[in-house]
Scaffold this motif. Structure first.
Motif, mmCIF file in Angstrom:
data_model
loop_
_atom_site.group_PDB
_atom_site.id
_atom_site.type_symbol
_atom_site.label_atom_id
_atom_site.label_comp_id
_atom_site.label_asym_id
_atom_site.label_seq_id
_atom_site.Cartn_x
_atom_site.Cartn_y
_atom_site.Cartn_z
ATOM 1 N N PRO A 97 0.813 -1.231 -0.048
ATOM 2 C CA PRO A 97 0.031 -0.164 0.079
ATOM 3 C C PRO A 97 0.785 1.262 -0.050
ATOM 4 C CG PRO A 97 -0.953 -1.474 1.369
ATOM 5 C CD PRO A 97 0.076 -2.053 1.065
ATOM 6 N N GLY A 98 1.881 1.334 0.854
ATOM 7 C CA GLY A 98 2.664 2.639 0.742
ATOM 8 C C GLY A 98 3.338 2.907 -0.438
ATOM 9 N N ALA A 99 3.744 1.802 -1.310
ATOM 10 C CA ALA A 99 4.555 2.143 -2.761
ATOM 11 C C ALA A 99 3.271 2.464 -3.776
ATOM 12 C CB ALA A 99 5.359 0.740 -3.188
ATOM 13 N N ARG A 100 2.330 1.878 -3.474
ATOM 14 C CA ARG A 100 1.221 2.248 -4.339
ATOM 15 C C ARG A 100 0.382 3.583 -4.157
ATOM 16 N NH1 ARG A 100 -1.787 -2.357 -3.740
ATOM 17 N NH2 ARG A 100 -2.797 -1.657 -1.904
ATOM 18 N N ALA A 101 0.633 4.163 -2.882
ATOM 19 C CA ALA A 101 0.130 5.414 -2.554
ATOM 20 C C ALA A 101 1.272 6.392 -3.216
ATOM 21 C CB ALA A 101 0.125 5.801 -1.158
ATOM 22 N N VAL A 102 2.560 6.344 -3.091
ATOM 23 C CA VAL A 102 3.593 7.040 -3.701
ATOM 24 C C VAL A 102 3.542 7.163 -5.258
ATOM 25 C CG1 VAL A 102 5.875 7.372 -3.915
ATOM 26 C CG2 VAL A 102 5.227 6.785 -1.650
ATOM 27 N N LEU A 103 3.244 6.152 -5.726
ATOM 28 C CA LEU A 103 3.077 5.947 -7.237
ATOM 29 C C LEU A 103 1.879 6.706 -7.651
ATOM 30 C CD1 LEU A 103 4.229 4.761 -9.938
ATOM 31 C CD2 LEU A 103 2.649 2.630 -9.648
ATOM 32 N N ARG A 104 0.818 6.554 -6.908
ATOM 33 C CA ARG A 104 -0.557 7.367 -7.397
ATOM 34 C C ARG A 104 -0.377 8.773 -7.118
ATOM 35 N NH1 ARG A 104 -5.985 5.608 -6.000
ATOM 36 N NH2 ARG A 104 -7.025 6.890 -7.596
ATOM 37 N N ARG A 105 0.538 9.130 -5.893
ATOM 38 C CA ARG A 105 0.682 10.470 -5.952
ATOM 39 C C ARG A 105 1.671 11.221 -7.115
ATOM 40 N NH1 ARG A 105 -0.710 15.408 -3.866
ATOM 41 N NH2 ARG A 105 0.956 16.850 -3.508
ATOM 42 N N ILE A 106 2.578 10.356 -7.593
ATOM 43 C CA ILE A 106 3.503 10.808 -8.608
ATOM 44 C C ILE A 106 2.525 10.940 -9.882
ATOM 45 C CG2 ILE A 106 5.546 10.440 -9.804
ATOM 46 C CD1 ILE A 106 6.650 9.181 -7.203
ATOM 47 N N THR A 107 1.773 10.073 -9.789
ATOM 48 C CA THR A 107 0.805 9.943 -11.255
ATOM 49 C C THR A 107 -0.227 11.323 -11.095
ATOM 50 O OG1 THR A 107 0.824 7.679 -11.138
ATOM 51 C CG2 THR A 107 -0.944 8.797 -12.357
ATOM 52 N N ASP A 108 -0.750 11.430 -9.937
ATOM 53 C CA ASP A 108 -1.513 12.625 -9.731
ATOM 54 C C ASP A 108 -0.891 13.944 -9.932
ATOM 55 O OD1 ASP A 108 -3.736 10.862 -9.095
ATOM 56 O OD2 ASP A 108 -3.531 11.243 -7.028
ATOM 57 N N LEU A 109 0.448 14.039 -9.709
ATOM 58 C CA LEU A 109 1.047 15.177 -9.965
ATOM 59 C C LEU A 109 1.588 15.313 -11.706
ATOM 60 C CD1 LEU A 109 3.249 15.399 -6.700
ATOM 61 C CD2 LEU A 109 1.428 16.819 -7.207
ATOM 62 N N GLY A 110 1.050 14.394 -12.455
ATOM 63 C CA GLY A 110 1.267 14.429 -13.843
ATOM 64 C C GLY A 110 2.632 13.739 -14.160
ATOM 65 N N GLY A 111 3.356 12.902 -13.371
ATOM 66 C CA GLY A 111 4.253 12.017 -13.543
ATOM 67 C C GLY A 111 5.634 12.633 -13.172
ATOM 68 N N THR A 112 5.768 13.816 -12.571
ATOM 69 C CA THR A 112 7.189 14.240 -12.181
ATOM 70 C C THR A 112 6.788 14.906 -10.694
ATOM 71 O OG1 THR A 112 7.858 14.843 -14.384
ATOM 72 C CG2 THR A 112 9.205 15.599 -12.671
ATOM 73 N N ALA A 113 7.792 14.428 -9.884
ATOM 74 C CA ALA A 113 7.739 15.294 -8.478
ATOM 75 C C ALA A 113 9.078 15.099 -8.115
ATOM 76 C CB ALA A 113 6.778 14.225 -7.648
ATOM 77 N N SER A 114 9.347 16.032 -7.143
ATOM 78 C CA SER A 114 10.778 16.164 -6.412
ATOM 79 C C SER A 114 10.695 15.220 -5.178
ATOM 80 C CB SER A 114 10.809 17.548 -6.009
ATOM 81 O OG SER A 114 10.189 17.758 -5.071
ATOM 82 N N PHE A 115 11.744 14.681 -4.866
ATOM 83 C CA PHE A 115 12.086 13.953 -3.704
ATOM 84 C C PHE A 115 11.408 14.538 -2.227
ATOM 85 C CE2 PHE A 115 16.082 11.401 -5.244
ATOM 86 C CZ PHE A 115 15.481 10.842 -6.418
ATOM 87 N N ASP A 116 11.889 15.811 -2.482
ATOM 88 C CA ASP A 116 11.655 16.450 -1.203
ATOM 89 C C ASP A 116 9.955 16.595 -1.194
ATOM 90 O OD1 ASP A 116 14.052 16.888 -0.459
ATOM 91 O OD2 ASP A 116 14.114 19.028 -1.339
ATOM 92 N N GLU A 117 9.386 16.828 -2.279
ATOM 93 C CA GLU A 117 8.014 16.936 -2.348
ATOM 94 C C GLU A 117 7.213 15.568 -2.112
ATOM 95 O OE1 GLU A 117 4.603 18.824 -5.814
ATOM 96 O OE2 GLU A 117 6.473 17.889 -6.524
ATOM 97 N N VAL A 118 7.502 14.588 -2.294
ATOM 98 C CA VAL A 118 7.136 13.222 -2.007
ATOM 99 C C VAL A 118 7.346 12.916 -0.515
ATOM 100 C CG1 VAL A 118 7.277 10.749 -2.236
ATOM 101 C CG2 VAL A 118 7.176 12.314 -4.563
ATOM 102 N N GLN A 119 8.369 13.349 0.047
ATOM 103 C CA GLN A 119 9.022 13.110 1.237
ATOM 104 C C GLN A 119 7.899 13.753 2.153
ATOM 105 O OE1 GLN A 119 12.782 13.901 1.225
ATOM 106 N NE2 GLN A 119 13.533 11.697 0.950
ATOM 107 N N ARG A 120 7.661 15.222 1.939
ATOM 108 C CA ARG A 120 6.909 16.189 2.589
ATOM 109 C C ARG A 120 5.566 15.682 2.715
ATOM 110 N NH1 ARG A 120 9.569 20.329 0.179
ATOM 111 N NH2 ARG A 120 7.795 20.702 -1.334
ATOM 112 N N HIS A 121 4.836 15.174 1.521
ATOM 113 C CA HIS A 121 3.566 14.740 1.448
ATOM 114 C C HIS A 121 3.255 13.580 2.428
ATOM 115 C CE1 HIS A 121 -0.225 14.116 -0.550
ATOM 116 N NE2 HIS A 121 -0.240 12.823 -0.517
ATOM 117 N N PHE A 122 4.240 12.783 2.342
ATOM 118 C CA PHE A 122 4.011 11.389 3.270
ATOM 119 C C PHE A 122 4.444 11.517 4.411
ATOM 120 C CE2 PHE A 122 3.264 9.895 -1.278
ATOM 121 C CZ PHE A 122 2.014 9.063 -1.150
ATOM 122 N N ALA A 123 5.065 12.619 4.901
ATOM 123 C CA ALA A 123 5.600 12.590 6.395
ATOM 124 C C ALA A 123 4.293 12.594 7.301
ATOM 125 C CB ALA A 123 6.397 13.854 6.359
ATOM 126 N N ASP A 124 3.455 13.355 7.060
ATOM 127 C CA ASP A 124 2.163 13.372 7.992
ATOM 128 C C ASP A 124 1.009 13.154 7.256
ATOM 129 O OD1 ASP A 124 3.764 14.821 9.960
ATOM 130 O OD2 ASP A 124 3.766 16.571 9.020
#
Length: 174
Positions: free
Chosen positions: A71-98
């Motif tokens: 589920p965690g990897a699926r959620a990250v893949l979905r987040r990057i997909t929702d952002l149009g296919g490109t996301a920074s490492f920091d953006e992904v880390q911030r989103h999932f931290a909380d």
């Protein structure tokens, strides 16, 4: 020949009609019989295209990867997909931290994402390009454009069929 009669739901008349039909007799159906239940109208993975949408991937193959991810990897893949296919490492880390449903600490995000190439090797197409690309210098995650659209359709099917998705790994009791 096998005949199954459900004594909990089938009436006597339905059971007799089933036996008659099994023996090739024309059953007489009473007017007050209930209609048979409708088939499940939910779309499923079979409704996704099996055609190559780019880089060796099909929508069905993308769904198989989504369904096999933790589920965690699926959620990250979905987040990057929702952002149009490109996301920074920091953006992904911030989103999932909380994150309210799938919190992933900064220290664990990289480990969580290693399951994507592992699952791709196991269930993905043999000659396909990497689904999730990492650019270490620019600190970006990237998914090719045609795959983003295919992932969106695959995630839409996953939303209607959560029973087909892998759950959390079993915890080991020692």
């Amino acid at each position: 020949m096998r005949l199954t009669i459900n004594t909990e739901t089938d009436t006597y008349e339905q059971a007799i009609a089933a036996v008659q039909a099994a023996y090739g007799l024309r059953p007489v159906t009473p007017d007050d019989w209930p209609e048979p239940p409708a088939l499940d109208p939910r779309p499923g993975p079979q409704d996704l295209s099996g055609d190559d949408i780019g880089n060796g991937w099909s929508e069905q193959a993308l769904f198989q990867v989504i369904a096999s991810l933790i589920p965690g990897a699926r959620a990250v893949l979905r987040r990057i997909t929702d952002l149009g296919g490109t996301a920074s490492f920091d953006e992904v880390q911030r989103h999932f931290a909380d994150h309210p449903t799938t919190p992933i600490t900064k220290a664990k995000i990289g480990g969580t994402l290693t399951s994507i190439p592992a699952v791709q090797r196991r269930v993905g197409p043999a000659d396909a390009s990497r689904l999730l690309q990492r650019n270490e210098r620019a600190r970006l995650y990237h998914i090719d454009r045609p795959l983003v659209e295919g992932l969106r359709r695959a995630f839409a099917i996953a939303d209607t069929s959560p029973d087909l998705l892998r759950g959390e790994p079993a915890t080991r009791v020692t």
